[in-house]
Write a protein that holds these residues in place. Structure first.
Motif, PDB file in Angstrom:
ATOM      1  N   LEU A  85       0.823  -1.197   0.000  1.00 56.94           N
ATOM      2  CA  LEU A  85       0.000   0.000   0.000  1.00 56.94           C
ATOM      3  C   LEU A  85       0.865   1.258   0.000  1.00 56.94           C
ATOM      4  O   LEU A  85       1.813   1.368   0.779  1.00 56.94           O
ATOM      5  N   GLU A  86       0.520   2.185  -0.878  1.00 62.64           N
ATOM      6  CA  GLU A  86       1.135   3.515  -0.895  1.00 62.64           C
ATOM      7  C   GLU A  86       0.145   4.491  -0.255  1.00 62.64           C
ATOM      8  O   GLU A  86      -1.011   4.569  -0.686  1.00 62.64           O
ATOM      9  N   ILE A  87       0.590   5.220   0.756  1.00 64.40           N
ATOM     10  CA  ILE A  87      -0.226   6.264   1.373  1.00 64.40           C
ATOM     11  C   ILE A  87       0.287   7.604   0.880  1.00 64.40           C
ATOM     12  O   ILE A  87       1.467   7.927   1.022  1.00 64.40           O
ATOM     13  N   ARG A  88      -0.567   8.407   0.271  1.00 62.20           N
ATOM     14  CA  ARG A  88      -0.156   9.708  -0.256  1.00 62.20           C
ATOM     15  C   ARG A  88      -1.051  10.811   0.324  1.00 62.20           C
ATOM     16  O   ARG A  88      -2.185  10.992  -0.112  1.00 62.20           O
ATOM     17  N   PRO A  89      -0.572  11.544   1.317  1.00 58.80           N
ATOM     18  CA  PRO A  89      -1.346  12.696   1.808  1.00 58.80           C
ATOM     19  C   PRO A  89      -1.253  13.858   0.828  1.00 58.80           C
ATOM     20  O   PRO A  89      -0.235  14.056   0.170  1.00 58.80           O
ATOM     21  N   VAL A  90      -2.333  14.616   0.687  1.00 64.86           N
ATOM     22  CA  VAL A  90      -2.339  15.781  -0.205  1.00 64.86           C
ATOM     23  C   VAL A  90      -2.934  16.970   0.531  1.00 64.86           C
ATOM     24  O   VAL A  90      -3.719  16.817   1.473  1.00 64.86           O
ATOM     25  N   SER A  91      -2.542  18.152   0.109  1.00 59.61           N
ATOM     26  CA  SER A  91      -3.141  19.386   0.610  1.00 59.61           C
ATOM     27  C   SER A  91      -4.054  19.927  -0.476  1.00 59.61           C
ATOM     28  O   SER A  91      -3.600  20.171  -1.602  1.00 59.61           O
ATOM     29  N   VAL A  92      -5.317  20.088  -0.160  1.00 63.11           N
ATOM     30  CA  VAL A  92      -6.305  20.529  -1.141  1.00 63.11           C
ATOM     31  C   VAL A  92      -6.393  22.053  -1.093  1.00 63.11           C
ATOM     32  O   VAL A  92      -6.697  22.635  -0.053  1.00 63.11           O
ATOM     33  N   THR A  93      -6.092  22.671  -2.234  1.00 64.21           N
ATOM     34  CA  THR A  93      -6.125  24.126  -2.342  1.00 64.21           C
ATOM     35  C   THR A  93      -7.261  24.536  -3.260  1.00 64.21           C
ATOM     36  O   THR A  93      -7.344  24.070  -4.397  1.00 64.21           O
ATOM     37  N   LEU A  94      -8.121  25.394  -2.768  1.00 58.90           N
ATOM     38  CA  LEU A  94      -9.258  25.845  -3.571  1.00 58.90           C
ATOM     39  C   LEU A  94      -8.804  26.816  -4.641  1.00 58.90           C
ATOM     40  O   LEU A  94      -7.995  27.713  -4.384  1.00 58.90           O
ATOM     41  N   GLY A  95      -9.310  26.627  -5.879  1.00 58.64           N
ATOM     42  CA  GLY A  95      -9.042  27.553  -6.963  1.00 58.64           C
ATOM     43  C   GLY A  95     -10.064  28.676  -6.951  1.00 58.64           C
ATOM     44  O   GLY A  95     -11.030  28.656  -6.186  1.00 58.64           O
ATOM     45  N   ASP A  96      -9.825  29.665  -7.804  1.00 59.51           N
ATOM     46  CA  ASP A  96     -10.750  30.799  -7.854  1.00 59.51           C
ATOM     47  C   ASP A  96     -11.538  30.846  -9.153  1.00 59.51           C
ATOM     48  O   ASP A  96     -12.235  31.804  -9.426  1.00 59.51           O
ATOM     49  N   GLY A  97     -11.423  29.789  -9.982  1.00 63.69           N
ATOM     50  CA  GLY A  97     -12.144  29.756 -11.248  1.00 63.69           C
ATOM     51  C   GLY A  97     -13.530  29.182 -11.081  1.00 63.69           C
ATOM     52  O   GLY A  97     -13.897  28.668 -10.011  1.00 63.69           O
ATOM     53  N   PRO A  98     -14.348  29.233 -12.141  1.00 62.51           N
ATOM     54  CA  PRO A  98     -15.706  28.685 -12.069  1.00 62.51           C
ATOM     55  C   PRO A  98     -15.674  27.180 -11.884  1.00 62.51           C
ATOM     56  O   PRO A  98     -14.904  26.477 -12.531  1.00 62.51           O
ATOM     57  N   GLY A  99     -16.487  26.687 -10.953  1.00 61.38           N
ATOM     58  CA  GLY A  99     -16.564  25.250 -10.724  1.00 61.38           C
ATOM     59  C   GLY A  99     -15.418  24.702  -9.907  1.00 61.38           C
ATOM     60  O   GLY A  99     -15.320  23.491  -9.710  1.00 61.38           O
ATOM     61  N   GLU A 100     -14.535  25.589  -9.409  1.00 61.33           N
ATOM     62  CA  GLU A 100     -13.376  25.111  -8.679  1.00 61.33           C
ATOM     63  C   GLU A 100     -13.662  25.102  -7.185  1.00 61.33           C
ATOM     64  O   GLU A 100     -13.022  25.782  -6.395  1.00 61.33           O
ATOM     65  N   GLY A 101     -14.695  24.334  -6.777  1.00 62.34           N
ATOM     66  CA  GLY A 101     -15.026  24.175  -5.375  1.00 62.34           C
ATOM     67  C   GLY A 101     -14.187  23.083  -4.744  1.00 62.34           C
ATOM     68  O   GLY A 101     -13.215  22.593  -5.313  1.00 62.34           O
ATOM     69  N   LEU A 102     -14.599  22.695  -3.534  1.00 59.82           N
ATOM     70  CA  LEU A 102     -13.835  21.714  -2.777  1.00 59.82           C
ATOM     71  C   LEU A 102     -13.784  20.361  -3.490  1.00 59.82           C
ATOM     72  O   LEU A 102     -12.740  19.702  -3.521  1.00 59.82           O
ATOM     73  N   GLU A 103     -14.927  19.944  -4.070  1.00 59.63           N
ATOM     74  CA  GLU A 103     -14.958  18.657  -4.771  1.00 59.63           C
ATOM     75  C   GLU A 103     -13.954  18.627  -5.922  1.00 59.63           C
ATOM     76  O   GLU A 103     -13.187  17.677  -6.072  1.00 59.63           O
ATOM     77  N   GLU A 104     -13.964  19.673  -6.733  1.00 59.74           N
ATOM     78  CA  GLU A 104     -13.075  19.721  -7.888  1.00 59.74           C
ATOM     79  C   GLU A 104     -11.620  19.833  -7.456  1.00 59.74           C
ATOM     80  O   GLU A 104     -10.735  19.228  -8.052  1.00 59.74           O
ATOM     81  N   ALA A 105     -11.352  20.607  -6.416  1.00 58.43           N
ATOM     82  CA  ALA A 105      -9.974  20.759  -5.932  1.00 58.43           C
ATOM     83  C   ALA A 105      -9.437  19.429  -5.408  1.00 58.43           C
ATOM     84  O   ALA A 105      -8.279  19.071  -5.656  1.00 58.43           O
ATOM     85  N   ALA A 106     -10.284  18.680  -4.681  1.00 52.81           N
ATOM     86  CA  ALA A 106      -9.856  17.374  -4.175  1.00 52.81           C
ATOM     87  C   ALA A 106      -9.598  16.401  -5.322  1.00 52.81           C
ATOM     88  O   ALA A 106      -8.633  15.622  -5.293  1.00 52.81           O
ATOM     89  N   ARG A 107     -10.455  16.475  -6.338  1.00 49.12           N
ATOM     90  CA  ARG A 107     -10.265  15.600  -7.498  1.00 49.12           C
ATOM     91  C   ARG A 107      -8.948  15.917  -8.212  1.00 49.12           C
ATOM     92  O   ARG A 107      -8.206  15.009  -8.581  1.00 49.12           O
ATOM     93  N   GLU A 108      -8.670  17.197  -8.393  1.00 48.14           N
ATOM     94  CA  GLU A 108      -7.429  17.594  -9.058  1.00 48.14           C
ATOM     95  C   GLU A 108      -6.217  17.107  -8.276  1.00 48.14           C
ATOM     96  O   GLU A 108      -5.241  16.615  -8.855  1.00 48.14           O
TER      97      GLU A 108
END
Length: 446
Positions: A85-108
């Motif tokens: 198993l590989e564990i990869r922590p990420v920091s989710v940063t919100l964008g300021d463009g259209p549709g760039e909410g928390l869901e999209e930022a986490a997906r990116e």
């Protein structure tokens, strides 16, 4: 052993679940994207049953209060199944463009890790299922997507250096849940999945159940719609490719005459395909017809442009150019040393000695146009205005401003010896440069 790590004794998963997972082939390493939820936990069990040497990767978005517990669960699950198993922590940063909410930022953030992880020959299995596909098609429909978006999620596509596969895409979530319970599996639920402030959760928890009650078999209907849109998108792309080839198939230039001969839908289709082929996203415009009219109908002495994310569409004379955002140029001239590589914006410049090189040479420096430069093609020949020469060669204005000019000699007595990759003095090029030094100027077009 953690309870629920392995299926209950005597339980056998049906072939309807195993067959699509078994069909995954041609991989060097097989990964499972493991969130710890029901779908990915079940997929991991199926993959272990169907394939040797399975690996897993867990992305810890660090957004939920139980993120640490879920990570521990994934560790225990993989340890019990003998899965690295590989564990990869990420920091989710919100964008300021259209549709760039928390869901999209986490997906990116998540897909960024996957792209970096996968090597050539790797396949990553993801646990998207039929309900996810129905949700995606509806979500994109509400956002006004065309046939490319309404085609939904593909069963397989390239991702980074490897490939992504979704073997459960044709199976309903209720069936996955039934067999997970029958097998006695355990999993960890993401508490954010019940928060209806997120659009997808609202669709999943409120809209889709009502639609399914009204129209039984909704998932199959939406699967059919996605399939039809996928075929239409394929035909659109094929048509654009054929038209592009007929126009000279240049990566970042399209002839205005060729585009103007097409209908408006064909123009839009070709431009979207051409921009996507270069690795960019076509702009979302409410009035493509007006933009195309500005770009295609402008007089030859006009320079209309359309700025987009990471690039600009520019018109010069009778061609349309896709111009990427370029790195900044040095503020001051740069001296070029022997065996040194200089990165000048999108250019790479080197000075290499040859077998006839002498120890001493005149200084060589790199700069951009300042105005009034002249070039001499032969040492004893007449000079010519650089401005006029670039105009005769139809070099676009924005490229003229970025061309690296390479001079030899002390300031005030300098001689222009190279202009980007357009021209180089015979003293510094060829198999046996007269000066004993070979000047190499290359443009990075990636």
């Amino acid at each position: 052993m953690t309870p629920g790590v392995r299926p209950a004794p005597g339980y056998a998963f049906p072939e309807t679940l195993l067959a699509p997972v078994k069909s995954v082939c041609g991989y060097r390493r097989l990964w499972v994207a493991l969130s710890g939820g029901l779908d990915s936990t079940l997929l991991l069990h199926l993959a272990v049953l169907c394939h040797p040497g399975v690996r897993a990767v867990h992305i810890n978005h660090q957004l939920q209060a139980n993120a640490g517990e879920t990570e521990i669960f994934c560790r225990d699950l993989c340890a019990g199944l003998g899965v690295p198993l590989e564990i990869r922590p990420v920091s989710v940063t919100l964008g300021d463009g259209p549709g760039e909410g928390l869901e999209e930022a986490a997906r990116e953030a998540r897909y960024g890790v996957f792209e970096a992880l996968l090597e050539p020959g790797d396949v990553l299995l993801m646990a998207h299922h039929g309900d996810d596909q129905a949700e995606t098609v509806l979500f994109r429909m509400f956002r006004g997507s065309g046939v490319a978006g309404l085609a939904g999620m593909p069963k397989s596509r390239s991702l980074g250096a490897g490939r992504l596969a979704r073997p459960l895409l044709g199976i309903e979530r209720s069936e996955l849940e039934h067999h997970a319970h029958q097998a006695g599996l355990s999993w960890r639920d993401d508490p954010s999945n019940t928060d209806q402030k997120f659009d997808r959760n609202f669709l999943r928890l409120t809209i889709l159940p009502a639609l399914k009650k009204r129209w039984p078999g909704l998932n199959q209907r939406l699967q059919h719609t996605a399939g039809a849109c996928s075929e239409s998108n394929f035909l659109n792309q094929r048509l654009a490719e054929l038209q592009w080839k007929s126009m000279g198939q240049r990566a970042r230039r399209l002839p205005v005459a060729g585009l103007s001969a097409l209908s408006l839908p064909e123009q839009k289709n070709l431009l979207r395909w051409w921009i996507g082929r270069a690795g960019y996203s076509a702009p979302s415009l409410s009035d493509w017809s007006q933009v195309l009219d500005d770009l295609l109908q402008a007089a030859d002495d006009r320079s209309p442009e359309l700025r987009a994310d990471g690039y600009t569409l520019r018109r010069f004379q009778r061609e349309l150019y896709l111009v990427p955002e370029e790195p900044a140029l040095p503020d001051e001239p740069v001296e070029l040393q022997s065996n040194q590589t200089v990165h000048w914006g999108e250019w790479v410049i080197r000075l290499s000695p040859t077998g006839t090189s002498k120890g001493h040479r005149a200084p060589i420096r790199i700069c951009t146009r300042q105005g009034g430069e002249r070039l001499r093609f032969h040492p004893e020949g007449p000079s010519k205005s650089l401005k006029k020469w670039l105009q005769e060669r139809a070099v676009p204005p924005w490229e003229r401003r970025r061309l690296p000019l390479i001079f030899r000699g002390l300031k005030g007595e300098e001689e222009l010896i190279a202009i980007g990759d357009l021209w180089c003095s015979e003293q510094y090029c060829g198999s046996a440069p007269v000066a004993g030094w070979r000047l190499i100027v290359e443009r990075d077009c990636n």
